[in-house]
Every structure is written in structure tokens, then in C-alpha cells.
Design a protein around this motif. Structure first.
Motif, PDB file in Angstrom:
ATOM      1  N   SER A  14      42.869  34.610  36.491  1.00  0.00           N
ATOM      2  CA  SER A  14      42.150  34.133  37.682  1.00  0.00           C
ATOM      3  C   SER A  14      42.818  34.553  38.981  1.00  0.00           C
ATOM      4  O   SER A  14      42.133  34.815  39.980  1.00  0.00           O
ATOM      5  N   GLU A  16      44.153  37.227  39.697  1.00  0.00           N
ATOM      6  CA  GLU A  16      43.833  38.620  40.040  1.00  0.00           C
ATOM      7  C   GLU A  16      42.696  38.691  41.068  1.00  0.00           C
ATOM      8  O   GLU A  16      42.521  39.702  41.747  1.00  0.00           O
ATOM      9  N   PHE A  17      41.923  37.609  41.179  1.00  0.00           N
ATOM     10  CA  PHE A  17      40.813  37.557  42.131  1.00  0.00           C
ATOM     11  C   PHE A  17      41.268  37.102  43.524  1.00  0.00           C
ATOM     12  O   PHE A  17      40.461  37.087  44.455  1.00  0.00           O
ATOM     13  N   GLU A  19      43.029  37.403  47.019  1.00  0.00           N
ATOM     14  CA  GLU A  19      43.366  38.482  47.949  1.00  0.00           C
ATOM     15  C   GLU A  19      44.178  37.941  49.115  1.00  0.00           C
ATOM     16  O   GLU A  19      44.172  36.742  49.406  1.00  0.00           O
ATOM     17  N   THR A 213      31.738  31.734  39.052  1.00  0.00           N
ATOM     18  CA  THR A 213      32.374  32.539  38.006  1.00  0.00           C
ATOM     19  C   THR A 213      33.086  31.614  37.029  1.00  0.00           C
ATOM     20  O   THR A 213      33.734  30.648  37.456  1.00  0.00           O
TER      21      THR A 213
END
Length: 229
Positions: A14, A16-17, A19, A213
Motif C-alpha cells: 500500500s 507504494e501508492f 507520493e 481501492t
């Protein structure tokens, strides 16, 4: 893989999403703990510039120890993404949350978020909601009267108690939790409307039409499911 390994996998996936410069809602629960650990690692190793908005005192304490900057929901003008767990997710991506007694703060943060992501192991998936008891947060004053109304309506209520002390569980807002043992919820929207309109109820644990998501921990790796809203 055991359940904790699956939770760790989705927690790590998770982040990785996430930013740079995001304002991030940080949920509550065992799966979220792995996510916060992975997020703290990115903050430390990559200098990731984020602000966290937490949904419980437990998550706030963990995030602070990992060096994640925090603000309250009232100190930010928006939340880009909230990552949280769920206790049960139906096949049409409705959810029950509140197993950790943080449903009020979780719902406040989620409803003020541009996007919501739930991270779960595959045991949390059900055709319909209801196999996980539905939490309802109530103020202490008059809580017995609310309990009796739920009984009369056939909602099979039980006050949540601490397993060790048998004391009534208190939320971070010092309220009680009544769990409804329903087994199957045919009309979640109608039930949510009924519950939130009961005097003395602060919030209920149906999280409906909210998630964008879902990441599911499976034996062959995390499955990322986009949800159309």
C-alpha cells in the motif's frame, strides 16, 4: 503464508501508492501497523515528505516513534489518501469497520479524504456483510436505553467488554461500543440510516460507498482491486 505475513505484504504494498507531499490518513488495526512501519521506513530512508492524519491514539503513538509528521484532521485542508484496514468487505465493496473501537475517527478521516484504500487479508472478504459483528459507538448516558431499543428490533446487541478486565470498552472519545450480531445484512444502507438516527448513537460501523481501492493479501501475492464509484 500465515495471516500476519499476508497483512505485512499488503501493508508494504500500500505504501507504494504514497507520493511526496501527500497528506495521508493513517487507519487503525493490525494490518495498518505493518503499513505504518513501511511508511516510517520510506520517510527515514527516502526523506519522503508527507503529513499523517491518524484515526486513533495507538496509530498516532506508532507514527510519532517512526518520525512521521502528524496533524489533526482539523489542521489540514484536505486528505489525499487514507489507507485503513477493514473487518469485513462484501462482494460489492461495502465494509464493516470498528473492530478496534476506532470507527468514529476512522469515518471522520475517510469522509474527508479524496481517496480511500482498504488493505486486508483474504479472510476479510464475504459475499454479504454481517458475519463480523457490526460496531455502534454510543455515549455512556442512556446507553442501556439504546441497547434495549436494539434488542426490541432484533439486532442481537452486546456491549463490548475488555477480554482481560471485563470492563466496558471505551473508545478514544470515551464512549461505549455496542456490537450487533446480525450474521447477514440484507439492506446495509437502510440499517445505516436507522442506526445513525437513534438518539445516543455517535457513529455506526457500516462504511458504505466509500472505498476506491482494495488490496487483498493472497498466497500468490497482493491483489489490487480498483473499485468504481
Amino acid at each position: 503464508m500465515d495471516q500476519n505475513q499476508l497483512k505485512k505484504l499488503v501493508g508494504e504494498k500500500s505504501v507504494e501508492f504514497v507520493e511526496d507531499h501527500m497528506i495521508l490518513g493513517l487507519g487503525t488495526g493490525t494490518t495498518v501497523r505493518y503499513m505504518v512501519d513501511a511508511l516510517g521506513k520510506r520517510v527515514k530512508e527516502e526523506g519522503l515528505d508527507i503529513v499523517g492524519v491518524t484515526t486513533s491514539d495507538r496509530t498516532a503513538e506508532q507514527a510519532r516513534k517512526l518520525g512521521i509528521p502528524l496533524k489533526s484532521v482539523d489542521e489540514v485542508d484536505h486528505i489525499d489518501l487514507t489507507i485503513d484496514g477493514a473487518d469485513e468487505i462484501s462482494s460489492d465493496f461495502q465494509g464493516i469497520k470498528g473492530g478496534g473501537a476506532a470507527l468514529l475517527f476512522e469515518k471522520i478521516v475517510a469522509t474527508n479524504s479524496d481517496k480511500v484504500m482498504w488493505i486486508v487479508d483474504e479472510t476479510k472478504l464475504s459475499p454479504k456483510l454481517g458475519s463480523f459483528p457490526l460496531p455502534v459507538e454510543v455515549i455512556p448516558y442512556g446507553s442501556q436505553k439504546v441497547f434495549e431499543r436494539f434488542e426490541k428490533k432484533g439486532l442481537n446487541p452486546k456491549f463490548r467488554r475488555d477480554a482481560q478486565t471485563n470492563e466496558l470498552v471505551r473508545t478514544d472519545s470515551n464512549n461505549y461500543v455496542i456490537d450487533l450480531y446480525l450474521h447477514e445484512i440484507d439492506e446495509p444502507h437502510s440499517l445505516a440510516e436507522y442506526l445513525i438516527n437513534q438518539v445516543g448513537v455517535v457513529e455506526q460501523g457500516l462504511f458504505l460507498d466509500m472505498v476506491n481501492t482494495v488490496i487483498v493479501g493472497r498466497e500468490n501475492g497482493p491483489e489490487i482491486i480498483p473499485v468504481k464509484r
